[in-house]
Write an enzyme that holds these catalytic residues in place. Structure first.
Site, PDB file in Angstrom:
ATOM      1  N   LYS A 111       0.491 -11.231  11.597  1.00 24.90           N
ATOM      2  CA  LYS A 111       0.308 -10.203  12.619  1.00 24.90           C
ATOM      3  C   LYS A 111       1.182 -10.464  13.836  1.00 24.90           C
ATOM      4  O   LYS A 111       1.631  -9.525  14.491  1.00 24.90           O
ATOM      5  CB  LYS A 111      -1.158 -10.107  13.040  1.00 24.90           C
ATOM      6  CG  LYS A 111      -2.040  -9.469  11.979  1.00 24.90           C
ATOM      7  CD  LYS A 111      -3.406  -9.118  12.548  1.00 24.90           C
ATOM      8  CE  LYS A 111      -4.288  -8.463  11.499  1.00 24.90           C
ATOM      9  NZ  LYS A 111      -5.638  -8.218  11.998  1.00 24.90           N
ATOM     10  N   LYS A 194      -1.272  -3.531  -1.556  1.00 25.69           N
ATOM     11  CA  LYS A 194      -2.661  -3.112  -1.344  1.00 25.69           C
ATOM     12  C   LYS A 194      -2.740  -1.744  -0.668  1.00 25.69           C
ATOM     13  O   LYS A 194      -1.919  -1.454   0.204  1.00 25.69           O
ATOM     14  CB  LYS A 194      -3.362  -4.140  -0.433  1.00 25.69           C
ATOM     15  CG  LYS A 194      -4.500  -4.884  -1.122  1.00 25.69           C
ATOM     16  CD  LYS A 194      -5.088  -5.934  -0.218  1.00 25.69           C
ATOM     17  CE  LYS A 194      -6.190  -5.363   0.660  1.00 25.69           C
ATOM     18  NZ  LYS A 194      -6.987  -6.421   1.322  1.00 25.69           N
ATOM     19  N   LYS A 197      -4.841   0.896   5.499  1.00 29.95           N
ATOM     20  CA  LYS A 197      -4.947   1.925   6.532  1.00 29.95           C
ATOM     21  C   LYS A 197      -3.726   1.911   7.437  1.00 29.95           C
ATOM     22  O   LYS A 197      -3.512   2.844   8.199  1.00 29.95           O
ATOM     23  CB  LYS A 197      -6.246   1.796   7.324  1.00 29.95           C
ATOM     24  CG  LYS A 197      -6.651   0.423   7.800  1.00 29.95           C
ATOM     25  CD  LYS A 197      -8.025   0.520   8.480  1.00 29.95           C
ATOM     26  CE  LYS A 197      -8.683  -0.841   8.627  1.00 29.95           C
ATOM     27  NZ  LYS A 197     -10.056  -0.734   9.106  1.00 29.95           N
TER      28      LYS A 197
END
Ligand code: TRP
Length: 332
Positions: A111, A194, A197
């Site tokens: 991140k 995957k 969102k």
């Protein structure tokens, strides 16, 4: 007593992967465990969030929990920021987490990316807050996906460090709750990634707010390969899209992958996709419908969250007070 704690971040749209991989399993856990399902808004702000969007997404996640079948009479549902234990215990537990442990967290590295200097202290401390979520209720089991296993491991290590420092078995070490049948739902555009969102393409996922037409359109356009469906598991090797769509079909039909393959062996994707659309709509339409009702008038959701927060506070305040006493804070 066995107690489950889990949570989702109110960021972006919930999708089929969240439902088949997590929510659907959480619903079943309500019968075997005392269950706490949190909407982790303190975690959400470890990355920048628009305030109005954060509020909207918080209600949407709560609506999804309830629409999926989490029963507010059985499970505790609340948003993290309304219960002060989380932030306070995170501070205390942070003092038991050596930098060496935090530096190993792969999610922080992902991140933060290359620009480590601009990553916030909050993003770095994210796993410590997650440890507080879990340990603050002495949860014994935590249903988590692959990507959160390292964080759960850290929560165990922090619990152990606290217990050792004060020479008591204060915090139980939380165990991962693994689902035999948990489905890893992949992107409709790329079967090796995957469903997420944060994917830029909305066509890559089926949102829990999509209506029947949108679901049909996304499945129709989902990436495939030129071959008919295989007649055995071996035939899925090197065919991630076929694997993914069959996996979704199996999960939506509550059948094993083996049976899903047998049922669809030799079919063309076009025919198979029509059946898949029918199943997806049959499972998701009632959930979508209930979510729409719940989000159209937030009074009910807000009431459920407020009552959940009150109960969660009553449950966690005595533990926090005890931890403060153990640590040696004076309470004059
Ligand atoms: N980090 C988790 C995720 O992004 C969410 C989370 C926060 C959580 N606190 C938790 C999950 C405690 C399980 C237990 O998926």
């Amino acid at each position: 007593m066995n107690r489950i704690f889990s949570g989702m971040q109110p960021t972006g749209n919930l999708h089929l992967g969240n439902y088949l991989g997590a929510l659907r399993n959480w619903v079943k856990l309500q019968h075997e465990f005392e269950t706490i399902f949190c909407i982790v808004d303190l975690h959400a702000i470890t990355l920048p969030q628009d305030p109005a969007e954060l509020r909207r997404a918080t209600r949407e996640v709560a609506a999804a929990y309830i629409a999926a079948g989490i029963d507010p009479a059985k499970s505790l549902i609340f948003n993290q920021s309304t219960v002060h234990m989380h932030a306070e215990l995170a501070w205390i537990l942070g003092c038991f987490a050596p930098l060496g442990w935090l530096n190993r967290m792969t999610q922080f590295k992902e991140k933060a990316g290359k620009d480590r200097e601009n990553a916030s202290l909050g993003l770095y401390a994210y796993p410590v807050l997650m440890a507080a979520d879990i340990l603050g209720y002495k949860a014994t089991h935590v249903p988590v996906g692959e990507d959160q296993k390292q964080h759960l491991e850290l929560a165990r290590d922090i619990a152990g460090a606290f217990n050792r420092r004060y020479e008591m078995e204060y915090f139980p070490l939380p165990e991962p709750q693994i689902f035999g049948a948990a489905t890893r739902v992949m992107s409709l555009r790329d079967g090796t990634k995957k469903m997420s969102k944060s994917d830029a393409s909305d066509m890559s996922r089926i949102n829990l707010t999509d209506d029947a037409d949108a679901i049909a359109n996304k499945i129709k356009k989902a990436k495939t390969d030129p071959h008919p469906l295989p007649d055995s598991e071996d035939g899925l090797a090197g065919r991630p899209e076929a694997d993914n769509l069959l996996g979704i079909y199996a999960a939506l039909s509550d059948m094993t992958m083996h049976n899903a393959i047998a049922e669809n062996a030799g079919k063309q994707f076009s025919a198979f996709k029509r059946d898949l659309v029918d199943r997806a709509v049959a499972v998701l339409a009632p959930i979508t419908q209930r979510m729409r009702e719940l989000t159209s008038d937030p009074t009910e959701i807000d009431g459920i969250l407020a009552r959940g927060a009150e109960k969660a506070d009553a449950m966690s305040a005595p533990l926090l007070a005890e931890v403060k006493r153990i640590v040696g804070f004076l309470r004059p």
